[in-house]
Design a protein around this motif. Structure first.
Motif: not given
Length: 378
Positions: A125-130, A305-307, A333-335, A339-343
């Motif tokens: 939920x909280x992890x992202x690139x930034x 996992x992505x789902x 689409x947003x992720x 963040x790219x596919x790794x997101x």
């Protein structure tokens, strides 16, 4: 007796009978195997060969029963295709004893790995690139915010949903088998996949509000809710009934790749072991069972996992406050855009870290409870 006497070993007739009627030792549910199959008190070449070379792999029904009922693993996802039981086993109450043993094993393994499960939800939920959340930093943040007890937030509802989900899944599986029209005692792999996926979907639909509660409780701040009932009341009052089914579509879609790949990998590994190594014993041993269960579950989780990540984010959307309420496709689409596919694989590390301890604990507790409850193959 004469043959042994010629070798300098004198035995009584009673001792000779014990040798000819050797009982297989090992697991408590192991079958009784006689070297003297026809009761003539003499051993011919076929009996000698079968006992020493094929024992106990010449008893195909026992091998099937062992494999069917010695490999239930709970890694906290609970999407495995249900086990199958014969009419005789159902009459003896084996099904419900297995359910109790499996439920107890699941409760213990989930409780032991709950801190990793909560960390996975927080990272999803909280992890992202930034805002890159690391494992050590995530644990430190949880303990700093709510103390050591906060590591188990959401575990209570996660344990409570085991019993209804397992029971509904088994009942639905039996009914779907009848609707499929199979007259066989054991279904083929394709039929098992269809019946298991549908049973999993029905069970998940029934207990899905508990999944939403688990996510919200895992994400809550100290003092936000007093318990499960208070959390449910707040969600209902602020967001309505629909909130209890947020993320439902990706959750249902995730069942098919998880159950399909899990079953396919497990069946492949199982059949490979039986073909290459079952000449000496039908007992695969702890490490083979752990390897099969861990590998198949890991492959299933990796595919779905992505789902699962999108489902968790949809469940948590309203609790984040101020953010847009996105649809499943919108979130994908947003992720990928930000963040790219790794997101789509945030939180994968703690998720995989819990697989081996979860499977190991589940196996040990399950086997212990089976013996305690008197569960035997025959």
């Amino acid at each position: 007796m004469q043959s042994l006497r010629d070798l300098g070993v004198n035995i009584s007739e009673e001792q000779a009978e014990k040798i000819l009627r050797r009982i297989r030792r090992g697991h408590i549910w192991a079958p009784i195997m006689y070297m003297d199959k026809n009761g003539t008190m003499t051993i011919d070449w076929n009996e000698w060969r079968d006992y020493h070379l094929l024992h106990p792999a010449d008893n195909i029904p026992e091998i099937i029963l062992y494999w069917k009922h010695s490999s239930i693993f709970d890694v906290g996802e609970s999407l495995m295709v249900p086990d199958e039981f014969t009419a005789e086993e159902k009459k003896m109450g084996m099904l419900w004893r297995h359910l109790v043993a499996g439920g107890g094993a699941g409760a213990v393994s989930r409780t032991c790995t709950a801190p990793l499960d909560r960390l996975k939800v927080l990272m999803q939920v909280h992890s992202s690139k930034s805002n890159s959340m690391r494992i050590a930093g995530g644990f430190a943040q949880m303990i700093r915010e709510g103390g050591t007890r906060s590591l188990w937030r959401g575990n209570g509802i996660n344990v409570l949903k085991i019993a209804p989900e397992s029971a509904i899944k088994f009942v639905a599986y039996e009914q779907i088998k009848r609707l499929i029209g199979s007259n066989q005692e054991t279904l083929g792999i394709t039929e098992r996949l269809v019946a298991g996926s549908l049973a999993g979907a029905i069970a998940q639909s029934s207990i899905y509000p508990m999944e939403v509660l688990k996510t919200r409780l895992a994400l809550r701040k100290t003092g936000q809710y007093s318990g499960i009932q208070d959390c449910a009341k707040h969600i209902f009052q602020r967001e309505g009934v629909a909130a209890f089914y947020k993320g439902y579509i990706p959750n249902m879609l995730g069942i098919i790749p998880y159950a399909g790949i899990d079953l396919a990998v497990y069946e492949t590994l199982k059949n490979s072991w039986l073909q290459h190594y079952a000449t000496d014993s039908a007992d695969p041993g702890v490490f083979v069972l752990l390897a099969c269960g861990t590998t198949s579950s890991t492959c299933g989780q990796l595919a779905s996992y992505p789902l699962a990540l999108v489902r968790t984010r949809m469940q948590a959307q309203a609790s984040l406050g101020g953010g847009p309420q996105m649809s499943m496709t919108g979130l994908f689409r947003h992720i990928i855009r930000t963040e790219g596919p790794i997101g789509l694989y945030r939180g994968l590390a703690p998720n995989f870290m819990k697989v081996i301890p979860s499977v190991s604990i589940s196996y040990v507790v399950y086997e212990y409870l089976k013996i305690t409850l008197g569960v035997q193959s025959k």
